[in-house]
Design a protein around this motif. Structure first.
Motif, PDB file in Angstrom:
ATOM      1  N   ASN A 207       0.827  -1.211   0.000  1.00  0.00           N
ATOM      2  CA  ASN A 207       0.000   0.000   0.000  1.00  0.00           C
ATOM      3  C   ASN A 207       0.861   1.261   0.000  1.00  0.00           C
ATOM      4  N   THR A 208       1.904   1.257   0.833  1.00  0.00           N
ATOM      5  CA  THR A 208       2.746   2.447   0.936  1.00  0.00           C
ATOM      6  C   THR A 208       3.494   2.708  -0.372  1.00  0.00           C
ATOM      7  N   TYR A 209       4.021   1.653  -0.984  1.00  0.00           N
ATOM      8  CA  TYR A 209       4.697   1.840  -2.276  1.00  0.00           C
ATOM      9  C   TYR A 209       3.716   2.327  -3.338  1.00  0.00           C
ATOM     10  N   ALA A 210       2.463   1.869  -3.276  1.00  0.00           N
ATOM     11  CA  ALA A 210       1.457   2.349  -4.224  1.00  0.00           C
ATOM     12  C   ALA A 210       1.215   3.839  -4.034  1.00  0.00           C
ATOM     13  N   GLU A 211       1.148   4.302  -2.769  1.00  0.00           N
ATOM     14  CA  GLU A 211       0.978   5.728  -2.502  1.00  0.00           C
ATOM     15  C   GLU A 211       2.161   6.530  -3.042  1.00  0.00           C
ATOM     16  N   ASP A 214       5.187   3.784  -6.781  1.00  0.00           N
ATOM     17  CA  ASP A 214       6.135   2.753  -7.216  1.00  0.00           C
ATOM     18  C   ASP A 214       5.320   1.463  -7.377  1.00  0.00           C
ATOM     19  N   PHE A 215       4.593   1.367  -8.487  1.00  0.00           N
ATOM     20  CA  PHE A 215       3.632   0.287  -8.666  1.00  0.00           C
ATOM     21  C   PHE A 215       4.314  -1.071  -8.854  1.00  0.00           C
ATOM     22  N   ARG A 216       5.528  -1.077  -9.370  1.00  0.00           N
ATOM     23  CA  ARG A 216       6.229  -2.342  -9.550  1.00  0.00           C
ATOM     24  C   ARG A 216       6.480  -3.011  -8.199  1.00  0.00           C
ATOM     25  N   LYS A 217       7.032  -2.253  -7.242  1.00  0.00           N
ATOM     26  CA  LYS A 217       7.267  -2.811  -5.907  1.00  0.00           C
ATOM     27  C   LYS A 217       5.954  -3.129  -5.207  1.00  0.00           C
ATOM     28  N   ALA A 218       4.959  -2.249  -5.399  1.00  0.00           N
ATOM     29  CA  ALA A 218       3.661  -2.476  -4.749  1.00  0.00           C
ATOM     30  C   ALA A 218       3.077  -3.814  -5.167  1.00  0.00           C
ATOM     31  N   LYS A 219       3.099  -4.108  -6.460  1.00  0.00           N
ATOM     32  CA  LYS A 219       2.526  -5.368  -6.946  1.00  0.00           C
ATOM     33  C   LYS A 219       3.344  -6.566  -6.468  1.00  0.00           C
ATOM     34  N   GLU A 252      -3.386   3.483 -11.179  1.00  0.00           N
ATOM     35  CA  GLU A 252      -2.866   3.331 -12.544  1.00  0.00           C
ATOM     36  C   GLU A 252      -3.920   3.699 -13.600  1.00  0.00           C
ATOM     37  N   LYS A 253      -5.128   4.101 -13.150  1.00  0.00           N
ATOM     38  CA  LYS A 253      -6.244   4.474 -14.014  1.00  0.00           C
ATOM     39  C   LYS A 253      -6.761   3.296 -14.840  1.00  0.00           C
ATOM     40  N   LYS A 254      -6.595   2.089 -14.326  1.00  0.00           N
ATOM     41  CA  LYS A 254      -7.159   0.893 -14.956  1.00  0.00           C
ATOM     42  C   LYS A 254      -8.479   0.585 -14.244  1.00  0.00           C
TER      43      LYS A 254
END
Length: 616
Positions: A207-211, A214-219, A252-254
């Motif tokens: 969650n924190t990486y998404a905020e 950094d979507f790669r690490k978040a996923k 990511e607007k998906k």
């Protein structure tokens, strides 16, 4: 983005469970029936977190039974444990008022029984549950929890508090700090080999990486969390993973992929009766459809959300529903208007039949609007009154501060007049007296040197006084630098005396007013000079400490000692005493700032101790 996670505050060692017809809680309820009540209480209060959140209604029934047993046995520790767990369950059932009441009750039980370690755990749970309503209060309670658990050195109890404090900091936009606490929690869970807890830690870090976008690490972290949760059949964790994945997709607007994950999460939450999570998913689906400008679906999910929403928030929710309905109806009416242009004659009869209904609706709308206007005017008047009261309070505070500052400056000005003025008068008199001396190098040069030394001392005193006058307050850092500079300057004339200065237990935010600051500084100067001049020490130590409500300064030497009597408290043990202008000077300074000056005989040497109360 608000990530919706609730972690354990009581148990870190979780056990895996399978979902079958006879569940863990079913088996436990059957097996304890014939056991002594004390054993029943022990088994219920140690139900692993993963098991009781999987079946909240069954767990609630068992906890109510345990509460009755604990009251019967007068077992305060077990009672606090079970009341706190009941509070957690109420949060899962979206009954936040009951959850808050139970958490407060648990804290009271633990504090009254002196169990501060468990009180710390309960404070953490209370703070986490307040994060949506009062973020500042939530941080305050969680910080108190961390302090108590750190004092108790309880790594097991503090582990989930670190994790949850990271979630609260995340909400406050402090992503770097959030990551720091979540990584701390992850390290503890790895050391404890806590598989279920690891699922929560990896998900929170995702969650924190998404905020931080950094979507790669978040996923990557979220995938790791899902593998762990699937492996131990963690129903709640698996359900939460869907909403976390959806929130990353929204960033990511998906949006369409996000909606599928929100719907899957809502379905599982409804199945397992996680009402708070089901409600959260409905709200996020509404927001996501709004991003797609699909007002019809947004309105549909808002209706679902409203059906679960707390009645205490009904006014706000109703306003939001009305807004969505207006958007939906506006779009619909625009389409109908385009069609009506080609078929206006056939609609005339239908329009007439609706006339009466519209008149009634308009009348009702007028009454509601009038009521709303009256409420608005009353609220506006109350707000104006509150603003005026606050302005008056601020003005009074400002006047009081100005008066205090003026009093401090007058005190320093008096000191400047009495001290510096008398010194300058002495210099002038000394210079005037030189004209009566015959010019003789051996006689007159020592006089010059003496006057020059006294002048340099006067300049130093003047600079110190100006330094204090130019400040509204003197901070720890200001005083520390001034004392160090004085000590360094004094070392040049110590003739082999070792001089040491220590700052112990002092906080960076310590602040004295200008009068306190200059008087403390002058007393240290005088005490050091007295020791050098009279005590013949080998070493002088200056200690600067801060206690709860006061500053304590110690000047300690290992010399032959000097005595005081009358105006200063002296601890010598034999009644001996003496006087001196330097001691009188220090005593007077201490009294000006309402301090206490002690001169204590030691073996060997003397300790001068100054206690100064901190301002409120």
């Amino acid at each position: 983005m608000r990530f919706f996670l609730i972690l354990s505050f009581l148990s870190i060692t979780f056990s895996a469970f399978s979902q079958s017809k006879i569940t863990y809680l079913d088996s436990l309820a059957q097996s304890i029936k014939k056991l002594p009540v004390k054993k029943q209480l022990e088994l219920i209060t140690t139900i692993p977190y993963g098991n009781f959140v999987a079946e909240v209604e069954k767990a609630d029934s068992l906890f109510r039974k345990a509460e009755q047993i604990a009251l019967q046995l007068e077992d305060s520790t077990s009672l606090g444990d079970v009341v706190f767990k009941q509070g957690q369950l109420k949060a899962y059932q979206n009954r936040m008022d009951e959850s808050l009441a139970l958490s407060l009750r648990a804290i009271k039980i633990f504090e009254e029984s002196g169990n501060l370690e468990k009180a710390g755990i309960a404070y953490g749970g209370l703070g986490y549950n307040l994060k949506s309503n009062n973020l500042e209060k939530a941080k305050q309670y969680m910080q108190k929890s961390i302090k108590l658990l750190q004092q108790a050195n309880d790594s097991v109890g503090i582990n989930p508090v670190y994790d949850n404090y990271g979630v609260v900091l995340n909400r406050d936009g402090q992503n770097d700090s959030a990551l720091l606490y979540q990584q701390k929690s992850l390290r503890i869970k790895k050391a404890l080999k806590d598989s279920t807890g690891l699922g929560y830690s990896y998900a929170n870090i995702a969650n924190t990486y998404a905020e931080m976008e950094d979507f790669r690490k978040a996923k990557a972290y979220l995938d790791t969390s899902l593998v762990i949760r699937n492996g131990i059949a963690d129903n709640y964790g698996i359900t939460v993973n869907y909403v976390q994945k959806a929130e990353i997709l929204v960033l990511e607007k998906k949006y369409m992929e996000a909606l599928e994950n929100f719907k899957r999460c809502a379905s599982l939450a409804k199945q397992y009766k996680y009402l708070h999570l089901e409600q959260y998913c409905y709200e996020q689906m509404e927001n996501t459809y709004l991003k797609l400008s699909d007002f019809e679906n947004a309105y549909f999910w808002k209706e679902k959300f409203q059906s679960l929403k707390d009645s205490s928030n009904s006014l706000k929710v109703n306003s939001r529903i009305e807004e969505l309905q207006i958007q939906f109806e506006t779009e619909k009416k625009e389409k109908l208007l385009a069609e009506a242009q080609t078929d206006i004659l056939t609609k005339e009869v239908e329009i007439k039949s609706r006339t009466n209904w519209l008149i009634s609706a308009i009348g009702l709308s007028f009454i509601l609007a009038l009521f709303g206007f009256v409420v608005y005017k009353q609220q506006k008047q109350r707000n104006k009154q509150i603003i005026k009261e606050n302005q008056l309070k601020q003005a009074l505070i400002k006047i009081e501060n100005q008066n205090n500052l003026q009093e401090q400056r007058l005190a320093i000005s008096k000191d400047l007049h009495d001290n510096i003025g008398s010194q300058l008068t002495f210099i002038i008199s000394s210079l005037d007296s030189l004209k009566y001396f015959e010019f003789n190098k051996a006689l007159i040069y020592p006089k010059f040197e003496s006057i020059a030394a006294f002048t340099r001392s006067t300049i130093t005193d003047l600079r110190d006084t100006i330094w204090a006058m130019n400040k509204d307050e003197i901070t720890f850092e200001d005083l520390k630098l001034r004392i160090i500079n004085f000590i360094e300057a004094a070392k040049a004339s110590l003739l082999g005396i070792q001089l040491e200065v220590n700052f112990v237990n002092s906080k960076e935010d310590l602040a004295l007013n200008s009068v306190q600051g200059i008087d403390v500084y002058r007393i240290i100067q005088e005490a050091v000079h007295n020791a050098i001049k009279h005590a013949k020490p080998q070493k002088i130590v200056v200690n600067f400490m801060q206690n709860a409500n006061e500053v304590v300064v110690e000047i300690i030497d290992n010399g032959v000692g000097f005595y005081s009597n009358g105006f200063v408290t002296v601890d010598r043990g034999n009644g001996e005493g003496g006087t001196g202008n330097g001691l009188h000077f220090m005593q007077k300074r201490a009294e000006e700032i309402k301090g206490k000056l002690l001169i204590i005989k030691q073996n060997p040497g003397t300790k001068v101790q100054l206690n100064v109360p901190l301002r409120e």
